[in-house]
Structure formats: C-alpha cells, structure tokens
Design a protein around this motif. Structure first.
Motif, short mmCIF file in Angstrom:
data_model
loop_
_atom_site.label_atom_id
_atom_site.label_comp_id
_atom_site.label_asym_id
_atom_site.label_seq_id
_atom_site.Cartn_x
_atom_site.Cartn_y
_atom_site.Cartn_z
N ARG A 52 0.81 -1.22 0.00
CA ARG A 52 0.00 0.00 0.00
C ARG A 52 0.84 1.27 0.00
O ARG A 52 0.31 2.36 -0.13
CB ARG A 52 -0.93 0.02 1.21
N PHE A 53 2.17 1.14 0.17
CA PHE A 53 3.04 2.30 0.25
C PHE A 53 3.76 2.57 -1.06
O PHE A 53 4.29 1.66 -1.69
CB PHE A 53 4.07 2.14 1.37
N VAL A 54 3.77 3.83 -1.45
CA VAL A 54 4.55 4.30 -2.60
C VAL A 54 5.51 5.34 -2.02
O VAL A 54 5.09 6.41 -1.58
CB VAL A 54 3.64 4.95 -3.67
N ASN A 55 6.80 4.99 -1.95
CA ASN A 55 7.79 5.86 -1.33
C ASN A 55 8.34 6.85 -2.36
O ASN A 55 8.80 6.46 -3.43
CB ASN A 55 8.93 5.02 -0.75
N LEU A 56 8.28 8.13 -1.99
CA LEU A 56 8.70 9.20 -2.90
C LEU A 56 9.61 10.18 -2.17
O LEU A 56 9.37 10.55 -1.03
CB LEU A 56 7.47 9.95 -3.41
N ARG A 57 10.67 10.61 -2.87
CA ARG A 57 11.57 11.63 -2.31
C ARG A 57 10.93 12.99 -2.50
O ARG A 57 10.51 13.36 -3.60
CB ARG A 57 12.91 11.58 -3.02
N CYS A 58 10.86 13.74 -1.41
CA CYS A 58 10.25 15.07 -1.47
C CYS A 58 10.73 15.90 -0.28
O CYS A 58 10.68 15.45 0.86
CB CYS A 58 8.73 14.94 -1.40
N ASP A 59 11.20 17.10 -0.55
CA ASP A 59 11.56 18.04 0.50
C ASP A 59 10.64 19.23 0.36
O ASP A 59 10.79 20.04 -0.56
CB ASP A 59 13.03 18.46 0.38
N VAL A 60 9.66 19.35 1.25
CA VAL A 60 8.66 20.41 1.12
C VAL A 60 9.23 21.80 1.32
O VAL A 60 8.56 22.78 1.03
CB VAL A 60 7.45 20.17 2.06
N THR A 61 10.47 21.90 1.81
CA THR A 61 11.10 23.23 1.97
C THR A 61 11.80 23.69 0.70
O THR A 61 12.25 24.83 0.62
CB THR A 61 12.10 23.22 3.15
N ASP A 62 11.91 22.80 -0.29
CA ASP A 62 12.60 23.11 -1.55
C ASP A 62 11.55 23.26 -2.66
O ASP A 62 10.97 22.29 -3.10
CB ASP A 62 13.57 21.99 -1.88
N GLU A 63 11.33 24.50 -3.12
CA GLU A 63 10.31 24.74 -4.15
C GLU A 63 10.58 24.01 -5.45
O GLU A 63 9.65 23.67 -6.18
CB GLU A 63 10.18 26.23 -4.41
N ALA A 64 11.84 23.76 -5.78
CA ALA A 64 12.16 23.05 -7.03
C ALA A 64 11.69 21.63 -6.95
O ALA A 64 11.30 21.01 -7.88
CB ALA A 64 13.67 23.10 -7.28
#
Length: 64
Positions: A52-64
C-alpha cells in the motif's frame, strides 16, 4: 467500479507522519509516503501493508 483511495503524507518516515501513513494503509488507502530520503516509513511495516506504500523523495522546503 470502485475508486482506489490515494493520499500523500509528508514526513511519513517517522513520528506522527509515519503513524498517519500506517493507519491509512490499515484502512485500505494507498499511501504516497513523502520523505526527504524517499525511503518511506522507518519503523517495521507489516508485510500485508507494504504493497500500500509508494515511497517518494520530497523536501517540502525546496520549491524546485
């Protein structure tokens, strides 16, 4: 036809984010686990919930 529920959770690697991600998975939701490393929930995940998990790289502090 039934719709698949998909929810993205930020900070899903540990703490409150991980707890929310695990509970959503237990309720049948597919969870996009957004973490800076892209590795998903750090605590042990029951084998029946892992799909059920889809692991994604994301840094919400980086607008790019």
């Amino acid at each position: 036809m039934s719709a698949t529920k998909v929810i993205a959770v930020t900070g899903a690697s540990r703490g409150i984010g991980a707890a929310i991600a695990l509970e959503l998975a237990r309720r049948g939701v597919t969870v996009g686990c957004l973490t800076r490393k892209g590795t998903g929930v750090e605590s042990p995940v029951p084998a029946e919930l892992a799909p059920r998990f889809v692991n994604l790289r994301c840094d919400v502090t980086d607008e790019a």
